[in-house]
Structures are given as structure tokens and as C-alpha cells.
Write a protein that holds these residues in place. Structure first.
Motif, PDB file in Angstrom:
ATOM      1  N   ARG A   1       0.843  -1.189   0.000  1.00 40.23           N
ATOM      2  CA  ARG A   1       0.000   0.000   0.000  1.00 40.23           C
ATOM      3  C   ARG A   1       0.880   1.240   0.000  1.00 40.23           C
ATOM      4  NH1 ARG A   1      -2.510  -0.288   6.170  1.00 40.23           N
ATOM      5  NH2 ARG A   1      -0.539  -0.153   7.305  1.00 40.23           N
ATOM      6  N   VAL A   2       0.323   2.348  -0.463  1.00 40.33           N
ATOM      7  CA  VAL A   2       1.045   3.614  -0.473  1.00 40.33           C
ATOM      8  C   VAL A   2       1.011   4.207   0.935  1.00 40.33           C
ATOM      9  CG1 VAL A   2       1.101   5.957  -1.397  1.00 40.33           C
ATOM     10  CG2 VAL A   2       0.504   4.042  -2.894  1.00 40.33           C
ATOM     11  N   SER A   3       2.181   4.629   1.416  1.00 39.66           N
ATOM     12  CA  SER A   3       2.256   5.226   2.750  1.00 39.66           C
ATOM     13  C   SER A   3       2.648   6.700   2.713  1.00 39.66           C
ATOM     14  CB  SER A   3       3.257   4.458   3.621  1.00 39.66           C
ATOM     15  OG  SER A   3       4.542   4.464   3.021  1.00 39.66           O
ATOM     16  N   ALA A   4       3.081   7.189   1.537  1.00 41.94           N
ATOM     17  CA  ALA A   4       3.464   8.590   1.420  1.00 41.94           C
ATOM     18  C   ALA A   4       3.486   9.006  -0.041  1.00 41.94           C
ATOM     19  CB  ALA A   4       4.836   8.831   2.043  1.00 41.94           C
ATOM     20  N   HIS A   5       3.248  10.284  -0.289  1.00 37.44           N
ATOM     21  CA  HIS A   5       3.323  10.796  -1.658  1.00 37.44           C
ATOM     22  C   HIS A   5       3.747  12.266  -1.635  1.00 37.44           C
ATOM     23  CE1 HIS A   5      -0.806  11.852  -0.406  1.00 37.44           C
ATOM     24  NE2 HIS A   5      -0.624  12.923  -1.161  1.00 37.44           N
ATOM     25  N   ALA A   6       4.304  12.704  -2.761  1.00 39.99           N
ATOM     26  CA  ALA A   6       4.657  14.112  -2.924  1.00 39.99           C
ATOM     27  C   ALA A   6       3.411  14.884  -3.347  1.00 39.99           C
ATOM     28  CB  ALA A   6       5.756  14.257  -3.970  1.00 39.99           C
TER      29      ALA A   6
END
Length: 254
Positions: free
Chosen positions: A197-202
Motif C-alpha cells: 500500500r502507499v504510505s506517502a506521496h509528494a
């Protein structure tokens, strides 16, 4: 900062080969040594493995490893995620090293051994789980020299905000919802691997953190170990990694 109560051993993998520029090789070693030093301060016995010329198989290395850290570095061979090279910015490929580190990640995950990946290490986690990469992000905030085709006083490095996803292991570790991150990457996670799963994004939507939904596997696209990064970030990430090792050890002993 506390030290580990047990004599844990962590394998730190990186890539250093003759097809890389000398300055780049030196930078890779310097970044690796920061992580090695921080883990040592936490009471961890560190074994460094150059995936470009390992002295033992990945399975043998994992037999004595309580955790695995996969460092940043060269681009990953697109053939390993079902693509051909699509950009002349994809360079310094070392497929054998890629395969070795992917084997380490898969083997560690299968054994419930904690894995922490930085930049290339995060990308390798995604590929190991069946995901793909964006081969070149083009002009933007993530890497200065590649984007502008010329170096700056800060080299390839840049800083930008990263949003941490609520309810993730990364959010629990860092204790913040937004951080200022030190970055230098022209590639990024594209299609997410199975079980991640995605845990961070810009702010531009580029994925900057991933983690497994089962087991402790955490990858960050930025460089918390770079000298101009906020040192609290690396401290918290490695402390979270060591805590995961401790928990896994307790569960096995129960």
C-alpha cells in the motif's frame, strides 16, 4: 536513542561496481556508512553486502540476518518488471545485483524478517512484489540535475514536502503527517505490487513511501540518511525497524 537488548544482526545491501562513476560510487558508500553507523549506535551488528559482488548467496545471508536494509543507488533493469529501456536516463544497470536484492527481499518477507528500503531499495521492494516503475519522471521537483540537464551547487539533490498517509506504519514511526524530505530520484513506483500500500506521496502525486499490508516491509523513496536531511527522520525510521526486529523475536520465542 536506546540500544537493542539483544545481539541482533542486520544485512545492509548496496551496489558498487566498476561501471559506475567514481564520485557516484563514493556517494553510495558514504550514504551506506551513515546507516551502518546509526544501526551500530542502536546496538545492531551490521553485515554489509555488495550485491554486485556478494560473497554468499542471498539465502545464506538471510540465515543469520534478523533484518534487511536495502540502500539506494543505480537504476533497476526494466526487464525485471516486464519492460524494455524507454529513456536514455536509465543507466548503470546491474541486473545481477537487482536479482540478488530482490531475492533478499522476497526471502526476508517469506521468513517474516523486517525489511527497510531507501530510494532504490523502496523501488526494489515494489518490483519484488510484482509492481512496476516509472522509468523517468522528467522535469520536476524530484531530482535537480536530471530535470534541468545541468548540475547545481547542490548537485542532484532537492527538498520537497511529503505527505504521510494516515493509519500506516510509516505514520506511526514518524509521528507526522507532512515532512520536508531530501530527495534525488528520477524514477518512482508506478503500478503497486501485490500486498503493498502507499504510505506517502509528494504534492505532485508521485509515490514516496510504500509498505506491506502484512509483515514489516517499509520503503521510503527519499533519503533520510543524506547529510542535509533532518536527522530525526532516519533515527525514527531505524528505531522503528529495530523495534520490528525485537517484536518478531518475541513472537518466535513465544
Amino acid at each position: 536513542m536506546t540500544t537493542a537488548p539483544n545481539n541482533f544482526s542486520v544485512a545492509v545491501t548496496y551496489v558498487d561496481s566498476d561501471n559506475m562513476p567514481v564520485d557516484y560510487r563514493s556517494e553510495i558508500i558514504a550514504l551506506r556508512d551513515v546507516v551502518v553507523s546509526k544501526l551500530g549506535a542502536l546496538g545492531i551488528n551490521v553485515v554489509t553486502i555488495n550485491a554486485a559482488s556478494p560473497v554468499e548467496s542471498s539465502s545464506s545471508a538471510l540465515e543469520t540476518a534478523d533484518g534487511v536494509v536495502v540502500m539506494g543507488g543505480v537504476d533497476i533493469d526494466p526487464a525485471l518488471y516486464g519492460q524494455s529501456v524507454e529513456s536514455d536516463t536509465v543507466k548503470h544497470l546491474h541486473p545481477e545485483a537487482d536479482e540478488y536484492e530482490i531475492e533478499m527481499i522476497r526471502g526476508a518477507y517469506g521468513a517474516d524478517t523486517p525489511v527497510f528500503g531507501i530510494c532504490r531499495g523502496s523501488q526494489l521492494i515494489n518490483v519484488a512484489f510484482g509492481g512496476t516503475l516509472i522509468q523517468d519522471l522528467g522535469p520536476g521537483i524530484h531530482v535537480t540535475a536530471v530535470s534541468e540537464n545541468e548540475p547545481t551547487e547542490d548537485g542532484d539533490w532537492n527538498n520537497h514536502d511529503i505527505v504521510i498517509s494516515e493509519g500506516t506504519a510509516l505514520a506511526e514511526i514518524l509521528g507526522e503527517s507532512r515532512i520536508d524530505a531530501r530527495v534525488s530520484h528520477h524514477q518512482a513506483v508506478d503500478a503497486l505490487g501485490e500486498g503493498l500500500r502507499v504510505s506517502a506521496h509528494a504534492d505532485d502525486g508521485v509515490i514516496e513511501g510504500i509498505e506491506a499490508t502484512g509483515g514489516w516491509v517499509v520503503g521510503v523513496q527519499w533519503h533520510p540518511e543524506e547529510k542535509n536531511s533532518d536527522p530525526a527522520q532516519l533515527n525514527r525510521l531505524l528505531e522503528g525497524f529495530v523495534l520490528a526486529i525485537e517484536e518478531r523475536t518475541r513472537q518466535r520465542a513465544a
